[in-house]
Design an enzyme around this catalytic site. Structure first.
Site, mmCIF file in Angstrom:
data_model
loop_
_atom_site.group_PDB
_atom_site.id
_atom_site.type_symbol
_atom_site.label_atom_id
_atom_site.label_comp_id
_atom_site.label_asym_id
_atom_site.label_seq_id
_atom_site.Cartn_x
_atom_site.Cartn_y
_atom_site.Cartn_z
ATOM 1 N N PRO A 188 0.884 -1.179 0.025
ATOM 2 C CA PRO A 188 0.272 -0.013 0.063
ATOM 3 C C PRO A 188 0.907 1.364 0.050
ATOM 4 O O PRO A 188 1.752 1.409 0.743
ATOM 5 C CB PRO A 188 -0.670 -0.140 1.261
ATOM 6 C CG PRO A 188 0.306 -0.823 2.077
ATOM 7 C CD PRO A 188 0.947 -1.838 1.190
ATOM 8 N N ASP A 245 -2.153 2.864 2.726
ATOM 9 C CA ASP A 245 -1.435 2.961 3.990
ATOM 10 C C ASP A 245 -1.949 4.482 4.433
ATOM 11 O O ASP A 245 -1.626 5.204 3.962
ATOM 12 C CB ASP A 245 0.033 3.137 3.790
ATOM 13 C CG ASP A 245 0.826 2.518 5.078
ATOM 14 O OD1 ASP A 245 0.185 2.344 6.174
ATOM 15 O OD2 ASP A 245 2.125 2.398 5.110
ATOM 16 N N TRP A 247 4.092 0.871 9.642
ATOM 17 C CA TRP A 247 4.928 -0.112 9.128
ATOM 18 C C TRP A 247 4.264 -1.748 9.269
ATOM 19 O O TRP A 247 4.235 -2.400 8.730
ATOM 20 C CB TRP A 247 6.266 -0.091 9.071
ATOM 21 C CG TRP A 247 7.026 1.000 8.253
ATOM 22 C CD1 TRP A 247 7.724 2.144 8.629
ATOM 23 C CD2 TRP A 247 7.196 0.852 6.741
ATOM 24 N NE1 TRP A 247 8.009 2.727 7.559
ATOM 25 C CE2 TRP A 247 7.813 2.185 6.627
ATOM 26 C CE3 TRP A 247 6.721 0.015 5.937
ATOM 27 C CZ2 TRP A 247 8.206 2.519 4.991
ATOM 28 C CZ3 TRP A 247 7.040 0.584 4.553
ATOM 29 C CH2 TRP A 247 7.659 1.603 4.275
ATOM 30 N N GLN A 252 12.107 -0.659 0.009
ATOM 31 C CA GLN A 252 11.382 -1.208 0.865
ATOM 32 C C GLN A 252 12.117 -2.574 1.490
ATOM 33 O O GLN A 252 11.458 -3.356 2.299
ATOM 34 C CB GLN A 252 9.969 -1.918 0.214
ATOM 35 C CG GLN A 252 9.163 -0.802 -0.282
ATOM 36 C CD GLN A 252 8.486 -0.006 0.746
ATOM 37 O OE1 GLN A 252 8.329 -0.417 1.768
ATOM 38 N NE2 GLN A 252 8.411 1.202 0.543
ATOM 39 N N TRP A 306 8.747 -2.350 4.126
ATOM 40 C CA TRP A 306 7.636 -3.506 3.618
ATOM 41 C C TRP A 306 8.023 -4.789 3.512
ATOM 42 O O TRP A 306 7.838 -5.859 3.908
ATOM 43 C CB TRP A 306 6.666 -3.038 2.348
ATOM 44 C CG TRP A 306 5.398 -3.673 2.383
ATOM 45 C CD1 TRP A 306 4.552 -3.825 3.366
ATOM 46 C CD2 TRP A 306 4.878 -4.475 1.326
ATOM 47 N NE1 TRP A 306 3.314 -4.330 2.971
ATOM 48 C CE2 TRP A 306 3.741 -4.954 1.857
ATOM 49 C CE3 TRP A 306 5.443 -4.859 0.204
ATOM 50 C CZ2 TRP A 306 2.845 -5.670 0.973
ATOM 51 C CZ3 TRP A 306 4.613 -5.496 -0.783
ATOM 52 C CH2 TRP A 306 3.449 -5.960 -0.344
ATOM 53 N N LYS A 316 17.862 11.504 -7.550
ATOM 54 C CA LYS A 316 16.540 11.045 -7.372
ATOM 55 C C LYS A 316 15.373 12.429 -7.360
ATOM 56 O O LYS A 316 15.779 13.313 -7.142
ATOM 57 C CB LYS A 316 16.832 10.647 -5.796
ATOM 58 C CG LYS A 316 15.526 9.789 -5.119
ATOM 59 C CD LYS A 316 16.025 9.653 -3.427
ATOM 60 C CE LYS A 316 14.751 8.819 -3.133
ATOM 61 N NZ LYS A 316 14.767 8.500 -1.719
ATOM 62 N N LYS A 340 10.636 16.260 -4.087
ATOM 63 C CA LYS A 340 9.757 17.611 -4.103
ATOM 64 C C LYS A 340 10.809 18.670 -3.719
ATOM 65 O O LYS A 340 10.759 19.846 -4.277
ATOM 66 C CB LYS A 340 8.749 17.721 -2.672
ATOM 67 C CG LYS A 340 7.581 17.217 -3.132
ATOM 68 C CD LYS A 340 6.468 17.363 -2.106
ATOM 69 C CE LYS A 340 5.641 16.369 -1.876
ATOM 70 N NZ LYS A 340 4.664 16.432 -0.699
#
Length: 1053
Positions: free
Chosen positions: A49, A88, A529, A565, A569, A602, A605
């Site tokens: 998610p 999530d 998490w 992740q 995750w 990368k 923002k």
RNA sequence: GGGCCUGUAGCUCAGCUCGGUUAGAGCGCUUCCCUGAUAAGGAAGAGGUCGAUGGUUCAAGUCCAUCCAGGCCCA
């Protein structure tokens, strides 16, 4: 009779995608793809998610493209692949987003003043808003995942599942309360996340002190030695608990200026400089373990402490190699303290001030205590040296207060207890790429530490533990609750419909089952998490609900996310699965590299280099972005994305594919051809058709194997190459047959495009579905109404002809050489030439029909074999060179390879080549010894001499006879005129099958050529009449001054 | 500081598993060519110390070691 809908060669892909999306909705294609595969073998996939705390970015598209490709592929192969979306919803990122929106700057105080109920309501709204955007993204990019049945980690059934799992862990004794050191802002009264801490680093100057810790036991005590300890946080010396040394570092006991000190050997020079030192003895750090010492301050009670411990994290870069330990104020210190069972004593209160009752520092802000502490050490003779030390130190990004690393009571899951099980589970997990398994991820597991589960925050799954008031502190009874029903029973009120979030859940009290006093919930929420890692069961609300569905779909056969992740995750999924079910929740994991911007940075923002995916979709199309992500490089390496890369995908792959289909439709309609029309049996089709089908099935096999191995880039390379082969070789070479409506060519191309469409469908689902609709479905309503409901193509081995493939490859290489020769001689291809001569291994075996392609492409009347040995066939025109084939020689001769190669070079190449050709072997002399070499050992090149246009490469040669006869010249003129007329037809917008009338006026050779070539001219340009003279109608004239020609044309009818 | 990944043409990437002597493709640039679907295609040219150094080998972009740079994760 149904005709194909005309396919314009130019297409607006983004617009087309919107039409396809509408059709998928109308026809409910995704749901039907699941329904029709319901009886197939299950292939389980878990959706990781995304956190719904911001706008979806291009990096979200990446993982979602891969998470779409493989389920689509498996579905076409007959598997049932249910996929449920997930969101999530909890966590600090959401809270921060809301705080920012509400204009809060004071941290938790602002939130509490605002009210937790209201605050959490805002969090919920924020999540819902962002999920809407993710829904839009998901749909637009063609990611097929069930959005209507999405799991939301904030929904009550989900929370209940999470509680249930926590209770399993609690019941095993693995969920416990302990201390945890976090960066903490004493002004805001809150811990900070890593992300927040990273924003507030800047340089500060702190005192750097070297302090004597006199040894009180063992042989060192007899020497009167003191441990020399270095620290830049003197204020933590109040709570000194131990000293850490590295077990493998050598420590030295030295006499300096009459005193005896212990320092790490590599640091002696750095610490003492020029001062003479006398080394009394050396020892390994491990020998120092348990050495007791007299602590620097005696202001707080710290029982059972004050000895040397071992720690691998100790370095000899700075200080003395002996590190002061204050477990309440350092994460590593706390780990060491845990291992030695040392107490965690914290004399600093939550507001950052020393406990008021303490002497010397009572009531002082922690940083302000440095000065009196250093002064006191000096007064007592404990201070060895004092310097200033400038280093980077974190501050609160909100209020600029220096952060304190501070041990807060926290709830832990004792994952270290199941570490061995985790390692075993990892062992049987398939990782793509493989290196992650024992590298990044395996490493992380090996260094496993207990999972700090709790957060002192608001918007999260509440920790379902109630503590009774019967006994204070450690002795209180704890009750862990696994569902709202259980909570109802314990509390005596029906709370089954309660929102299980703060503050409502905080109001529920229960009677302690052990001592009957009132129990209230602990204030913490859990790490989000943990929510995400619970999805294998919580997405079903299992085991309270849908227990069977859960059982069937556990564990997942496939999960896929980006590499960040590994500690996120991928870990929490495996950890929770192992903790609760003693089995990891996934078997195969595809770990993606990151998407970078065009400069290789990368996307963030912060840098302002984020690409808005919606803009990319509307500019280039979702298919283009999908293809780029899947095929632009290996899935597991990072890749740069930008407009230019996407434009290339559109041009090279998508439009070439589309135009091949468009071409087919054009000539199929022009000739009333349909897929049901009769076509010759495969074996009776021309070589070119058999080649196209052979290549096709080789590609089917390659793509299938690549996707089985999760290598989408390898599959993409094969597909792109085939698109190119089909368009730029098969169609190019077959044009004339399409004009003539040859059923073999039309059937072959239709089949190739149709199968290719199915192969491409999981990659670029939009354009393929449109092609399928037009090329297949429109003309045969019995076929499924979407390519995504079709079966994956099966390889037909009978159609794969390896030898034909090799022959065609030779043809294409020879054509290349011929073109190079023409370019070199500056003779344009339109000018026919009498002959070309070819020398190449395999040339003699090349079937005549394939030689025809060479002649035709090169526009030569005849092809001859270039044979240096035979008179009159060019022998006098060529130079022969012979070169060693090292690969073959190396296997036979090993170390002597260079000598044999030199011998081959020294032998007369003409003689050598002749011997190899006639006798199949030749003899060369190596160091006086005769050595026999075969044709494979030598690469013979024949290079014709002057007067010919020649190109040669890799032992293959094409030579063009440049002598032009008048007849050839005239044929060249006709061909030139044909092209000019065709251009004029096109410019005037005629249909390819429109017939025309043609008039011309010219003089000299051009007139001669046209008079002679009127018939072929008429045939080529579809002219019913070719008239020498001006038309009597007012038509636009086409003057061609270079040829002294003017022509006119008009369509008939 | 640690672990892992990456480093090949101006740019994006193949090739490395299994070593073979002229290192490929695409984009961009120059000049030609082809065109009865194409926003395409082809040829030639310019553009490479295959990150660096050392080693193994008859032979290294490919195998080994060390180092450098960038990225990711952790400290």
């Amino acid at each position: 009779m149904r005709a194909f809908r005309p396919m314009p060669p130019q297409v607006d892909l983004p617009a087309l995608e919107h039409e396809v999306l509408a059709r998928w909705r109308d026809r409910d294609v995704f749901a039907r793809s699941l329904k029709q595969s319901a009886d197939g073998p299950l292939w389980t996939f878990f959706e990781g998610p995304p956190t719904a705390n911001g706008k979806p970015g291009t990096h979200h598209v990446e993982a979602r493209v891969f998470k779409d490709l493989f389920p689509r592929y498996r579905t076409m192969k007959g598997f049932h692949v249910p996929r449920r979306a997930g969101w999530d919803c909890h966590g600090l990122p959401v809270e921060l987003e809301v705080e920012k929106r509400l204009g809060f700057t004071g941290g938790k105080k602002d939130i509490e003043a605002y009210g937790i109920a209201e605050f959490n309501a805002r969090c919920r709204e924020s999540v819902e808003e962002h999920v809407d955007e993710f829904n839009r993204l998901t749909e637009r990019m063609g990611y097929w995942v069930d959005l209507d049945e999405a799991y939301w980690t904030m929904n009550a059934p989900y929370v209940e599942s999470v509680w249930w799992s926590l209770k399993q862990i609690y019941d095993k004794g693995l969920l416990v309360q302990d201390h945890r050191v976090t960066p903490y802002c004493p002004r805001c009264g809150t811990g900070l996340s890593d992300h927040e801490v990273a924003q507030g680093y800047y340089d500060v100057t702190d005192p750097s002190v070297f302090v004597r810790f006199p040894v009180t036991s063992g042989p060192l005590a007899e020497l009167g030695a003191a441990l020399l300890v270095w620290t830049t946080t003197p204020w933590t010396l109040i709570s000194n608990t131990a000293v850490a040394v590295h077990p493998a570092v050598t420590y030295t006991v030295v006499r300096v200026d009459g005193e005896v000190l212990v320092v790490a050997e590599p640091l002696v020079a750095k610490v003492f400089g020029d001062t003479p030192v006398e080394v009394l003895r050396t020892m390994a750090g491990s020998e120092l373990e348990h050495t007791t010492y007299d602590r620097p301050f005696d202001l707080v009670d710290i029982p059972g402490a004050h000895y040397v411990g071992l720690a691998d994290y100790v370095t000899v870069d700075d200080g003395t190699g002996l590190v002061h330990q204050s477990p309440a104020f350092g994460a590593e210190d706390l780990l060491v303290a845990r291992r030695y069972g040392l107490p965690v004593v914290n004399p600093v209160t939550l507001d950052g001030h020393f406990d008021a009752s303490l002497p010397l520092v009572g009531g002082l802000f922690f940083k302000a205590a440095d000065a009196p502490i250093v002064a006191d050490l000096e007064a007592r003779g404990r201070l060895f040296r004092r310097e200033n030390y400038t280093h980077s130190y974190p501050h609160c990004w909100r209020c600029d207060t220096a952060l304190i690393y501070y041990a807060l009571p926290s709830w832990y899951i004792r994952t270290t207890e199941v570490k061995d099980r985790l390692l075993e589970e990892n062992k049987r997990t398939r990782w793509y790429p493989e290196t992650i398994k024992h590298g990044r991820y395996g490493d992380w597991l090996n260094n496993n530490i207990d999972w700090a589960l709790s957060r002192n925050r608001y918007w999260g799954t509440p920790l379902p533990i109630w503590r009774c008031s019967g006994n204070e502190g450690e002795g209180a009874h704890l009750t862990c609750v696994g569902s709202l029903a259980e909570l109802s029973a314990l509390s005596g009120t029906d709370v089954t419909h309660l929102d299980p979030h703060r503050p409502y859940i905080d109001d529920v009290t229960l009677t302690c089952p052990q001592c009957s006093t009132t129990a209230t919930r602990v204030p913490e929420v859990i790490d989000c998490w943990y929510d995400a890692g619970s999805m294998p069961f919580a997405q079903w609300g299992a085991p309270h609900r849908n227990a069977e569905e859960f059982e069937r779909a556990y564990p997942a056969q496939f999960i896929c996310e980006a590499i960040d992740q590994t500690r996120g995750w991928f870990y929490t999924l495996m950890a929770i699965g192992t903790l609760v079910f003693d089995r990891s929740s996934y078997e195969t994991v595809l770990c993606l590299g990151h998407i970078l911007d065009e400069q290789g940075r990368k996307m963030s923002k912060h840098l302002g280099n984020v690409l808005d995916p919606f803009e990319l979709f509307e500019r280039h199309g979702a298919d283009a972005l999908r293809w780029f992500m899947l095929c632009g490089g290996s899935p597991w390496s990072s890749r740069r994305v930008g407009d230019r890369a996407l434009e290339e995908v559109v041009r090279k792959v998508l439009l070439t594919y589309w135009n091949t289909a468009s071409f087919l439709v054009l000539y199929a309609n022009a000739n009333n051809w349909q897929p049901s029309s009769a076509a010759p049996h495969y074996s009776d089709r021309p070589a070119l058709d058999r080649w196209a089908l052979s290549q096709l099935h080789a590609v089917v096999a390659e793509v299938d194997a690549a996707l089985d191995d999760f290598d989408s880039a390898r599959a993409g390379r094969a597909l792109a190459a085939y698109v190119d082969d089909l368009s730029n070789w098969y169609v190019r070479r077959s044009r004339r047959r399409f004009w003539d409506g040859d059923p073999s060519a039309l059937a072959t191309l239709h089949e190739c495009v149709e199968v290719l469409t199915r192969l491409l469908a999981p990659f670029v689902p939009f354009v393929t579905d449109e092609v399928h609709e037009r090329l297949v479905r429109d003309v045969d309503p019995s076929v499924a109404d979407s390519v995504h409901l079709r079966a994956w193509p099966a390889v037909d081995d009978a159609l794969v002809d390896v030898e034909l493939g090799e022959h065609m490859a030779l043809v294409r290489r020879l054509v290349e050489l011929g073109r190079a020769a023409r370019a070199d001689a500056a003779v344009k291809t339109r000018q026919p030439l009498a002959r070309a001569m070819v020398s190449a291994p395999g040339w003699s075996r090349l079937p005549a029909v394939l030689r025809e392609h060479v002649a035709d492409e090169l526009n030569v009347r005849a092809l001859d074999t270039l044979d240096p040995a035979a008179a009159g066939t060019g022998g006098d025109l060529v130079d022969v060179t012979a070169k060693a084939n090292y690969r073959a020689l190396g296997k036979r001769f090993g170390q002597r390879t260079p000598a044999v190669a030199a011998a081959i070079a020294d032998t007369d190449a003409t003689v050598l080549a002749a011997a190899l050709r006639t006798g199949g072997s030749a003899t060369v002399t190596v160091d006086g010894e005769a050595v026999t070499v075969g044709p494979d050992d030598v690469v013979v090149s024949e290079t014709p001499r002057a007067g010919w246009a020649v190109a040669a490469a890799g032992g293959e040669t094409v030579a063009l006879d440049l002598e032009l006869t008048d007849e050839l010249r005239r044929a060249g003129v006709v061909r030139e005129v044909i092209r000019l007329v065709q251009e004029a037809r096109k410019a005037q917008g005629f249909d390819v099958s429109d017939r025309i009338e043609l008039w011309w006026e010219a003089e000299g050779e051009t007139a001669e050529a046209l008079a002679e070539g009127a018939r072929p001219l008429a045939g080529e340009v579809l002219a019913t009449t070719v008239t020498h003279g001006r038309p009597n109608a007012p038509l636009a004239d086409h003057p061609v001054p270079e040829l002294g020609l003017t022509f006119w044309l008009r369509p008939i009818g």
